[in-house]
Design an enzyme around this catalytic site. Structure first.
Site, PDB file in Angstrom:
ATOM      1  N   HIS A 217       0.810  -1.233   0.000  1.00 50.60           N
ATOM      2  CA  HIS A 217       0.000   0.000   0.000  1.00 50.60           C
ATOM      3  C   HIS A 217       0.848   1.292   0.000  1.00 50.60           C
ATOM      4  CE1 HIS A 217       0.593  -0.319   4.317  1.00 50.60           C
ATOM      5  NE2 HIS A 217      -0.448  -1.104   4.535  1.00 50.60           N
ATOM      6  N   ASP A 253      -9.352   3.606  -3.005  1.00 50.39           N
ATOM      7  CA  ASP A 253     -10.715   3.855  -2.547  1.00 50.39           C
ATOM      8  C   ASP A 253     -11.101   5.325  -2.642  1.00 50.39           C
ATOM      9  OD1 ASP A 253      -9.079   4.820  -0.543  1.00 50.39           O
ATOM     10  OD2 ASP A 253     -10.136   3.823   1.110  1.00 50.39           O
ATOM     11  N   GLY A 254     -10.172   6.178  -3.123  1.00 48.49           N
ATOM     12  CA  GLY A 254     -10.433   7.608  -3.216  1.00 48.49           C
ATOM     13  C   GLY A 254     -10.202   8.334  -1.915  1.00 48.49           C
ATOM     14  N   ASP A 279      -7.428  -3.572   0.812  1.00 53.01           N
ATOM     15  CA  ASP A 279      -7.036  -3.480   2.224  1.00 53.01           C
ATOM     16  C   ASP A 279      -8.300  -3.391   3.094  1.00 53.01           C
ATOM     17  OD1 ASP A 279      -5.405  -3.430   4.441  1.00 53.01           O
ATOM     18  OD2 ASP A 279      -4.860  -1.322   4.262  1.00 53.01           O
TER      19      ASP A 279
END
Length: 392
Positions: A217, A253-254, A279
């Protein structure tokens, strides 16, 4: 079972073409462009002009549907996997958290039992262990009670116990013993990933030589550029760009990174080095305001607001509540990444990172028939898993 899909817009890694597919015996039998011929004895799906995509591949998820992979039961694995399947995920890498090693052993046992039980459900090639060998400064929502330096007896014991069921392990490479751990993981067919790390460029470069080829990530739980005496030192973020060999994943996810930054990652690292991950936590797919990250026994309380999970004091995100269709929607609609590339980052690229692209990740004759049909708003219409219709 034979399934014919017609009147679709088929998404390939580098293009989108009108046409359809014939699926037979869990495999892609034929690919049609333009007109699709009638096929006898086949279940016919009229895609009605919607998109026909490879099944989504999520290589970093902690749970969904009220279940966490740390719960230590096969039922938790089944619930989370089936929730993600409804949103187009046909291959999934269940992910653990920093915890007592007894819980990690229990996760291995539950994974094995769930894989025996699950039918017409996401393919689980293995587990992703996230921690507990992390930087305390970059722990994010990882439980500080369990964070430590690598312990060779500890990690070799669980790798031997898992016997091939661990697929990747996220570690902070600057910790004592982490480089040697990278060599050991690679020798045992496990992908060493850099994450929750305070490393600088020299350490990341050395870690790459010890088989740490992936970054967990990007932008979340990692160091960035610092200045000392006027000189600038690259952190993990900048090292991920500077070292071309490294692949990266982003929580699209923005929320974790804004769409503009997602587009920058795509442009700089490229579609073949960038994959999308959820995640996601146990609260994914539920309409709740509070939840627990990790096991019900030893997990931490979190809150859900603004479309994301946060620590109760709101000092950091705790994970996402996204499903794979939301990631694609964010990349395509908000970040302006072409749809074929958005899909590739959710399918072929993660398959290549896990070395399962010989069978999955793209629409090619002979590959496993994992297929998703969705509309212009990335709303799932059909999900086909190993040649079986599971939604639609």
């Amino acid at each position: 079972m034979r399934i014919l899909i017609k009147n679709g817009r088929v998404i390939f890694p580098d293009r989108i073409e009108e046409g359809g597919l014939l699926l037979e015996n869990e495999r892609i039998k034929e690919i049609y462009t333009g007109n699709v011929p009638d096929v006898t004895d086949a279940v016919t799906i009229d895609a009605k002009g919607n998109y026909v995509s490879p099944g989504f591949i999520d290589i970093h998820t902690h749970g969904a549907g009220g279940a966490d992979f740390m719960d230590g039961t096969p039922e938790a694995f089944i619930t989370a996997c089936k929730t993600h399947l409804e949103h187009g995920t046909t291959t999934i890498l269940p992910t653990t958290l920093s915890s007592k090693f007894e819980e990690l052993y229990r996760a291995v046992d539950s994974f094995r039992e769930a894989r025996k039980i699950l039918k017409n459900a996401p393919y689980m090639p293995g587990l992703h262990l996230e921690g507990p060998y992390f930087s305390m400064e970059q722990r994010g929502a990882q439980d500080p009670r369990f964070i430590k330096d690598p312990d060779v007896e500890e990690y070799t014991a669980i790798v031997e116990y898992a016997d091939g069921d661990i697929k990747r392990w996220t570690v902070a490479p600057e910790l004592k013993g982490a480089l040697e751990m990278g060599d050991y993981l690679y020798e045992h067919g496990i992908l060493p990933s850099i994450g929750h790390s305070n490393a600088e460029y020299a350490t990341v470069k050395e870690a790459l030589a010890h088989h740490y080829t992936h970054v967990t990530h990007l932008y979340s739980g990692m160091s960035t550029i610092t200045r000392r005496g006027g000189f600038r030192y690259l952190g993990v973020i900048e090292s991920a760009y500077a070292l071309e060999e490294l692949t990266v994943e982003v929580i699209a996810d923005g929320c974790h990174i804004p769409p503009e930054l997602l587009r920058m990652v795509y442009r700089l690292k490229g579609v073949d080095k960038t994959c999308l991950v959820t995640d996601s936590l146990r609260c994914t797919g539920l309409d709740v305001k509070e939840s627990i990250t990790g096991s019900l026994e030893n997990g931490q309380r979190i809150i859900i607001e603004d479309g994301v999970a946060k620590l109760p004091d709101r000092t950091a995100f705790a994970g996402s509540i996204a499903t794979a269709d939301r990631l694609v929607r964010t990349a395509w609609k908000l970040a302006g990444i072409p749809l074929a590339d958005s899909i590739r980052m959710m399918t072929l690229t993660p398959a290549q990172i896990l070395n399962i692209d010989c069978d999955r990740g793209s629409i090619e004759k002979g590959k496993i028939a994992d297929i998703v049909v969705f509309n212009d708003d990335v709303e799932i219409q059909y999900v086909i898993c190993s040649g079986n219709i599971v939604r639609g």
